[in-house]
Design an enzyme around this catalytic site. Sequence first.
Site, PDB file in Angstrom:
ATOM      1  CG  ASP A   1      -1.587   1.230   1.500  1.00 51.45           C
ATOM      2  OD1 ASP A   1      -2.238   1.698   0.547  1.00 51.45           O
ATOM      3  OD2 ASP A   1      -1.509   1.801   2.594  1.00 51.45           O
TER       4      ASP A   1
ATOM      5  CG  ASP B   1      -1.698   7.777   0.100  1.00 56.24           C
ATOM      6  OD1 ASP B   1      -2.736   7.901  -0.565  1.00 56.24           O
ATOM      7  OD2 ASP B   1      -0.627   8.343  -0.204  1.00 56.24           O
TER       8      ASP B   1
HETATM    9  C1  LIG Z   1      -5.552   6.108   1.775  1.00 49.04           C
HETATM   10  C2  LIG Z   1      -5.770   5.652   0.372  1.00 49.04           C
HETATM   11  O1  LIG Z   1      -4.555   5.371  -0.327  1.00 49.04           O
HETATM   12  P1  LIG Z   1      -3.698   4.052  -0.033  1.00 49.04           P
HETATM   13  O2  LIG Z   1      -3.447   4.021   1.464  1.00 49.04           O
HETATM   14  O3  LIG Z   1      -4.526   2.877  -0.504  1.00 49.04           O
HETATM   15  O4  LIG Z   1      -2.417   4.255  -0.811  1.00 49.04           O
HETATM   16  C3  LIG Z   1      -6.473   6.769  -0.323  1.00 49.04           C
HETATM   17  O5  LIG Z   1      -5.742   7.613  -0.876  1.00 49.04           O
HETATM   18  O6  LIG Z   1      -7.710   6.844  -0.219  1.00 49.04           O
HETATM   19 MG   LIG Z   2      -2.717   3.382   3.137  1.00 53.87          MG
END
Ligand SMILES: C[C@H](OP(=O)(O)O)C(=O)O
Ligand SMILES: [Mg+2]
Length: 348
Positions: free
Chosen positions: A78, A80
């Site tokens: 992941d 972010d």
């Molecule tokens: C938080 C999420 O991003 P990720 O954590 O999946 O990169 C989002 O930007 O809604």
């Molecule tokens: Mg995330």
Amino acid sequence: MVSLLRFQTTLLTNGRATLSFTFKSTILNWKPLIPLNHSLFRFERKQLSSLSSSNMAQLINEAKAKDLIENVDTFLFDCDGVLWDGHGMIEGSLETLLKLKELGKKVFYVTNNSSKSRQHYLDRCKQLGFPAEKEEIVCTAYIAAAYLKKIQFEGTVYLIGKPDSLGEELSQVGIKYVGTGPDPLQGKLKDWLVMELDPEVKCVLVGFDPHISYMKIMKAATYLKNPNCLYLATNEDANLPAKGDVIVPGTGCMVVTVTHAAKRSPEIMGKPEAHMFEVLQQAHGLDPSRCLMVGDSLTTDMKFAKNCGMRSLLVLSGIATLEELNSKDAPSTPELYAPRLDELLKYI
Ligand SMILES: C[C@H](OP(=O)(O)O)C(=O)O
Ligand SMILES: [Mg+2]
């Protein structure tokens, strides 16, 4: 007298390690050196009591890290809250990924963030030094366009999203969209009741849109009155991870307003649904049992891992907290957890 003493070290998010122990004594005449009601243990006892041993997430340690290196070929990250957040790169994340690549591991980037296109993420990875090729990056803007292409969608998309992310990905697969950019309040109820909508619209797609407005919600909900109009959403994350006092609303806030007005639920393109894993599995022949999903969200990343049959490591550098992890209402329980990704680096 026989007593069973079990020690557990737990690393708190503030980096303080605490030693906690539970004992089961057959003859209760044994007095622990430090009274169990000491504040040092109060937190631990709540933590231990709220988690049955069968589903406790385990703090990563040398043995568990070595097991991962031996039995995991593919690491899905992941973005972010794991690799970076609103303040920039998260300390130690780059070094950890580079070490895993050095060990011959496959690395993929799997983000729910629909504010950017796949090309943008590739440029960002290159700029930060993360080893990435375009086909190793899946983001929800790309996945949504790929989904519509796969189902041979015909028509126009009413897009609540950004032209340089979802708009760019839809254009790349030849799908027309309308609705992006500012759409401020205009007219009054009598005007709204006779507003003209585009008869070519056969899908409403909701992603991250900083220009979300009353007019957009009204138009999306009205298009969705037609049961044959597709309703897709990139993801339902409530917030973007940004340590500090400000709450940064995530795409989930745009989705819930349209869903509430339309009284319909969308097909979710991102985590925890399996679309993103299926695309990677098809392209790279991944064996989920030898994949590890590393994320900062229990509701999306860790559920995604479970839905796809992957192993899971939660990091506490983003959205999820230790209290949430240890709560009896936790949305899912990862196999492992760590304060930050580079905790893994210590052992590999
Ligand atoms: C938080 C999420 O991003 P990720 O954590 O999946 O990169 C989002 O930007 O809604
Ligand atoms: Mg995330």
